[in-house]
Design a protein around this motif. Structure first.
Motif, PDB file in Angstrom:
ATOM      1  N   GLU A  48       0.969  -1.442   0.002  1.00  0.00           N
ATOM      2  CA  GLU A  48       0.021  -0.064  -0.078  1.00  0.00           C
ATOM      3  C   GLU A  48       0.946   1.245  -0.040  1.00  0.00           C
ATOM      4  O   GLU A  48       0.599   2.167  -0.818  1.00  0.00           O
ATOM      5  N   GLY A  99      -9.032  -8.379 -18.288  1.00  0.00           N
ATOM      6  CA  GLY A  99      -8.338  -7.074 -18.400  1.00  0.00           C
ATOM      7  C   GLY A  99      -7.617  -6.730 -16.948  1.00  0.00           C
ATOM      8  O   GLY A  99      -6.896  -5.803 -17.256  1.00  0.00           O
ATOM      9  N   LEU A 108      -3.576 -11.952  -2.132  1.00  0.00           N
ATOM     10  CA  LEU A 108      -3.629 -12.138  -0.850  1.00  0.00           C
ATOM     11  C   LEU A 108      -4.917 -12.515  -0.253  1.00  0.00           C
ATOM     12  O   LEU A 108      -5.043 -13.223   0.551  1.00  0.00           O
ATOM     13  N   LEU A 150      -9.570  -1.851 -10.660  1.00  0.00           N
ATOM     14  CA  LEU A 150      -9.759  -0.705 -11.306  1.00  0.00           C
ATOM     15  C   LEU A 150     -11.406  -0.683 -11.548  1.00  0.00           C
ATOM     16  O   LEU A 150     -11.974  -1.549 -12.015  1.00  0.00           O
ATOM     17  N   ALA A 199      -9.591  -8.731   2.406  1.00  0.00           N
ATOM     18  CA  ALA A 199      -9.578 -10.348   2.428  1.00  0.00           C
ATOM     19  C   ALA A 199     -10.288 -10.752   3.774  1.00  0.00           C
ATOM     20  O   ALA A 199     -10.833 -11.803   3.669  1.00  0.00           O
TER      21      ALA A 199
HETATM   22  C1  B12 Z   1       1.347  -3.064  -8.140  1.00  0.00           C
HETATM   23  C2  B12 Z   1       0.437  -2.201  -8.875  1.00  0.00           C
HETATM   24  C3  B12 Z   1       0.147  -2.521 -10.420  1.00  0.00           C
HETATM   25  C4  B12 Z   1       0.908  -3.740 -10.833  1.00  0.00           C
HETATM   26  C5  B12 Z   1       0.041  -4.957 -10.394  1.00  0.00           C
HETATM   27  C6  B12 Z   1       0.872  -6.142 -10.234  1.00  0.00           C
HETATM   28  C7  B12 Z   1       0.155  -7.361  -9.673  1.00  0.00           C
HETATM   29  N1  B12 Z   1       0.630  -8.559  -9.715  1.00  0.00           N
HETATM   30  O1  B12 Z   1      -0.777  -7.286  -8.880  1.00  0.00           O
HETATM   31  C8  B12 Z   1       0.902  -3.479 -12.619  1.00  0.00           C
HETATM   32  C9  B12 Z   1       2.161  -2.754 -12.927  1.00  0.00           C
HETATM   33  C10 B12 Z   1       0.489  -4.637 -13.426  1.00  0.00           C
HETATM   34  C11 B12 Z   1       0.075  -2.356 -12.398  1.00  0.00           C
HETATM   35  C12 B12 Z   1      -1.031  -1.883 -13.581  1.00  0.00           C
HETATM   36  C13 B12 Z   1      -1.754  -1.007 -13.681  1.00  0.00           C
HETATM   37  N2  B12 Z   1      -2.096   0.011 -12.678  1.00  0.00           N
HETATM   38 CO1  B12 Z   1      -1.788  -0.306 -10.839  1.00  0.00          CO
HETATM   39  N3  B12 Z   1      -1.153  -0.449  -9.050  1.00  0.00           N
HETATM   40  C14 B12 Z   1      -0.421  -1.426  -8.334  1.00  0.00           C
HETATM   41  C15 B12 Z   1      -0.235  -0.578  -6.721  1.00  0.00           C
HETATM   42  C16 B12 Z   1       1.064   0.261  -6.820  1.00  0.00           C
HETATM   43  C17 B12 Z   1      -0.478  -1.877  -5.960  1.00  0.00           C
HETATM   44  C18 B12 Z   1      -1.800  -2.544  -5.842  1.00  0.00           C
HETATM   45  C19 B12 Z   1      -1.786  -3.242  -4.817  1.00  0.00           C
HETATM   46  O2  B12 Z   1      -1.275  -4.411  -5.120  1.00  0.00           O
HETATM   47  N4  B12 Z   1      -2.434  -2.798  -3.965  1.00  0.00           N
HETATM   48  C20 B12 Z   1      -2.124  -3.342  -2.383  1.00  0.00           C
HETATM   49  C21 B12 Z   1      -3.450  -4.371  -2.226  1.00  0.00           C
HETATM   50  C22 B12 Z   1      -3.078  -5.101  -1.034  1.00  0.00           C
HETATM   51  O3  B12 Z   1      -4.366  -3.473  -1.832  1.00  0.00           O
HETATM   52  P1  B12 Z   1      -5.770  -4.004  -1.395  1.00  0.00           P
HETATM   53  O4  B12 Z   1      -6.790  -3.619  -2.587  1.00  0.00           O
HETATM   54  O5  B12 Z   1      -6.291  -3.392   0.126  1.00  0.00           O
HETATM   55  O6  B12 Z   1      -6.129  -5.437  -1.393  1.00  0.00           O
HETATM   56  C23 B12 Z   1      -7.129  -6.184  -0.631  1.00  0.00           C
HETATM   57  C24 B12 Z   1      -8.321  -6.316  -1.732  1.00  0.00           C
HETATM   58  O7  B12 Z   1      -8.086  -5.704  -2.975  1.00  0.00           O
HETATM   59  C25 B12 Z   1      -8.813  -7.660  -1.151  1.00  0.00           C
HETATM   60  N5  B12 Z   1      -9.683  -8.309  -2.422  1.00  0.00           N
HETATM   61  C26 B12 Z   1      -8.798  -8.593  -3.546  1.00  0.00           C
HETATM   62  N6  B12 Z   1      -9.807  -9.421  -4.100  1.00  0.00           N
HETATM   63  C27 B12 Z   1     -10.872  -9.532  -3.458  1.00  0.00           C
HETATM   64  C28 B12 Z   1     -12.253 -10.155  -3.858  1.00  0.00           C
HETATM   65  C29 B12 Z   1     -13.358 -10.035  -2.998  1.00  0.00           C
HETATM   66  C30 B12 Z   1     -14.442 -10.819  -3.184  1.00  0.00           C
HETATM   67  C31 B12 Z   1     -13.228  -9.391  -1.761  1.00  0.00           C
HETATM   68  C32 B12 Z   1     -14.205  -9.258  -0.690  1.00  0.00           C
HETATM   69  C33 B12 Z   1     -11.653  -8.731  -1.465  1.00  0.00           C
HETATM   70  C34 B12 Z   1     -10.858  -8.765  -2.164  1.00  0.00           C
HETATM   71  O8  B12 Z   1      -8.057  -8.152  -0.718  1.00  0.00           O
HETATM   72  C35 B12 Z   1      -6.783  -7.678  -0.423  1.00  0.00           C
HETATM   73  C36 B12 Z   1      -6.259  -8.081   0.678  1.00  0.00           C
HETATM   74  O9  B12 Z   1      -7.132  -7.451   2.034  1.00  0.00           O
HETATM   75  C37 B12 Z   1      -1.658   0.282  -6.967  1.00  0.00           C
HETATM   76  C38 B12 Z   1      -1.532   1.612  -5.826  1.00  0.00           C
HETATM   77  C39 B12 Z   1      -2.387   0.985  -4.529  1.00  0.00           C
HETATM   78  N7  B12 Z   1      -2.123   1.901  -3.669  1.00  0.00           N
HETATM   79  O10 B12 Z   1      -2.897   0.276  -4.418  1.00  0.00           O
HETATM   80  C40 B12 Z   1      -1.758   0.571  -8.339  1.00  0.00           C
HETATM   81  C41 B12 Z   1      -3.009   1.166  -9.109  1.00  0.00           C
HETATM   82  C42 B12 Z   1      -3.940   0.109  -8.664  1.00  0.00           C
HETATM   83  N8  B12 Z   1      -2.947   1.113 -10.326  1.00  0.00           N
HETATM   84  C43 B12 Z   1      -3.401   1.825 -11.205  1.00  0.00           C
HETATM   85  C44 B12 Z   1      -3.344   2.244 -12.471  1.00  0.00           C
HETATM   86  C45 B12 Z   1      -3.843   3.437 -13.100  1.00  0.00           C
HETATM   87  C46 B12 Z   1      -2.638   1.039 -13.275  1.00  0.00           C
HETATM   88  C47 B12 Z   1      -2.626   0.969 -14.608  1.00  0.00           C
HETATM   89  C48 B12 Z   1      -3.832   1.455 -15.530  1.00  0.00           C
HETATM   90  C49 B12 Z   1      -1.337   1.894 -15.138  1.00  0.00           C
HETATM   91  C50 B12 Z   1      -0.951   1.957 -16.596  1.00  0.00           C
HETATM   92  N9  B12 Z   1      -1.127   3.125 -17.028  1.00  0.00           N
HETATM   93  O11 B12 Z   1      -0.747   0.988 -17.210  1.00  0.00           O
HETATM   94  C51 B12 Z   1      -2.265  -0.548 -14.956  1.00  0.00           C
HETATM   95  C52 B12 Z   1      -3.558  -1.150 -15.469  1.00  0.00           C
HETATM   96  C53 B12 Z   1      -3.485  -2.588 -15.609  1.00  0.00           C
HETATM   97  C54 B12 Z   1      -4.767  -3.258 -15.823  1.00  0.00           C
HETATM   98  N10 B12 Z   1      -5.133  -3.403 -16.838  1.00  0.00           N
HETATM   99  O12 B12 Z   1      -5.364  -3.801 -14.590  1.00  0.00           O
HETATM  100  C55 B12 Z   1      -3.920   3.090 -10.111  1.00  0.00           C
HETATM  101  C56 B12 Z   1      -5.685   2.686 -10.165  1.00  0.00           C
HETATM  102  C57 B12 Z   1      -6.227   3.984 -10.214  1.00  0.00           C
HETATM  103  C58 B12 Z   1      -7.755   3.847 -10.192  1.00  0.00           C
HETATM  104  N11 B12 Z   1      -8.241   4.091  -8.980  1.00  0.00           N
HETATM  105  O13 B12 Z   1      -8.548   3.605 -11.243  1.00  0.00           O
HETATM  106  C59 B12 Z   1      -3.352   2.633  -8.986  1.00  0.00           C
HETATM  107  C60 B12 Z   1      -4.573   3.026  -7.612  1.00  0.00           C
HETATM  108  C61 B12 Z   1      -2.106   3.293  -8.630  1.00  0.00           C
HETATM  109  C62 B12 Z   1      -2.236   5.077  -8.988  1.00  0.00           C
HETATM  110  N12 B12 Z   1      -3.059   5.776  -8.376  1.00  0.00           N
HETATM  111  O14 B12 Z   1      -2.125   5.526 -10.173  1.00  0.00           O
HETATM  112  N13 B12 Z   1      -0.356  -1.877 -11.258  1.00  0.00           N
END
Ligand code: B12
Length: 215
Positions: A48, A99, A108, A150, A199
């Motif tokens: 994060e 996508g 996670l 997204l 999660a």
């Molecule tokens: C790593 C990352 C990437 C990596 C992903 C690698 C990978 N193997 O996952 C890569 C480089 C591929 C990537 C690509 C892109 N990314 Co990106 N990425 C990130 C980043 C830095 C971290 C994401 C992450 O892992 N977060 C941490 C996790 C732990 O977060 P979490 O959501 O809390 O996780 C919980 C929930 O998601 C939940 N959960 C997951 N699934 C499910 C399902 C259910 C049913 C439930 C209940 C819960 C649940 O469980 C998790 C644990 O509690 C974020 C920034 C951020 N602040 O998150 C941007 C971010 C998400 N990305 C962003 C963008 C813009 C992109 C791109 C469009 C960039 C580009 N121009 O190419 C592309 C899009 C790709 C695509 N088509 O999907 C933006 C999204 C903006 C928005 N709000 O729409 C962010 C926020 C960064 C930013 N501000 O610019 N990205």
């Protein structure tokens, strides 16, 4: 102590040092923290922070990728080091929608279920709709979890839920991830069993779905 470990893990991410990241995880385990706590408090929190630093233009996208790869190694390490709960004999299919490249949050969520004894099959990022729905049809999981980071992918989420329902009308589906700050309207429109951002919420949904049923 947890704060100190959190800093050390983030430093490892920023330095791209996967071995140092794993060493921090090992220190946490040696100190008596369980895998769920370390996954949430070190790996998820570190990711994060990396994301926020990228958003704020304080680190480059290259460094964000490097940090993400350290987090993935740490998750894989925790996967092996964590004791599994007793099997629940419930199969859960976890997948990103077509996508969606953000497989890390889905991983996670998948690992949280697996540690709690669910039989998890993880499909990862960007699974084509027909192939995903076909897998649900063939595998007949007890629960399907669709992960969306997204907001841009929400229309595809809707199409994917519809297609799965055409093939397997009664399978419970949970939706979630970072795409929505308020999932409730989407969940009620799609008629899924639940939706959320964490999660922990997913685990509660799974438990509520199977509560009272004989495994
Ligand atoms: C790593 C990352 C990437 C990596 C992903 C690698 C990978 N193997 O996952 C890569 C480089 C591929 C990537 C690509 C892109 N990314 Co990106 N990425 C990130 C980043 C830095 C971290 C994401 C992450 O892992 N977060 C941490 C996790 C732990 O977060 P979490 O959501 O809390 O996780 C919980 C929930 O998601 C939940 N959960 C997951 N699934 C499910 C399902 C259910 C049913 C439930 C209940 C819960 C649940 O469980 C998790 C644990 O509690 C974020 C920034 C951020 N602040 O998150 C941007 C971010 C998400 N990305 C962003 C963008 C813009 C992109 C791109 C469009 C960039 C580009 N121009 O190419 C592309 C899009 C790709 C695509 N088509 O999907 C933006 C999204 C903006 C928005 N709000 O729409 C962010 C926020 C960064 C930013 N501000 O610019 N990205």
């Amino acid at each position: 102590m947890l704060a100190e470990l959190r800093h050390a893990f983030l430093d490892a991410q920023l330095a791209g040092d996967a071995r140092a990241g794993v060493a921090v995880i090992e220190r946490g385990l040696a100190l008596g923290y369980d895998a769920t706590t370390l996954r949430r408090e070190l790996v998820r929190a570190g990711q994060e922070t990396i994301g926020r630093l990228w958003q704020e233009n304080r680190i480059s996208v290259a460094r964000e990728h490097m940090g993400t790869s350290v987090a993935l190694v740490a998750l894989a390490h925790l996967y092996w080091r964590a004791p599994l709960s007793a099997p629940r004999h419930r199969r859960v299919l976890v997948s990103c929608v077509p996508g969606e490249q953000h497989a890390f949050p889905a991983r996670l969520a998948a690992d949280t279920l697996e540690l709690e004894g669910y039989d998890v099959k993880f499909l990862g990022a960007d699974v084509p709709r027909e192939s995903l729905a076909g897998m649900v049809h063939d595998m007949k999981p007890d629960l399907v979890v669709l992960s969306v980071t997204l907001a841009f992918h929400l229309p595809e989420l809707e199409r994917t839920v519809s297609r799965i329902r055409e093939l397997v009308p009664d399978v419970p589906i949970a939706i979630g991830g970072g795409a929505c700050s308020d999932w409730a309207p989407v969940a009620s429109r799609l008629g899924v069993i639940g939706a959320g951002r964490s999660a922990e919420e997913l685990l509660s949904m799974a438990e509520a779905t199977f509560r009272g049923e004989q495994a």
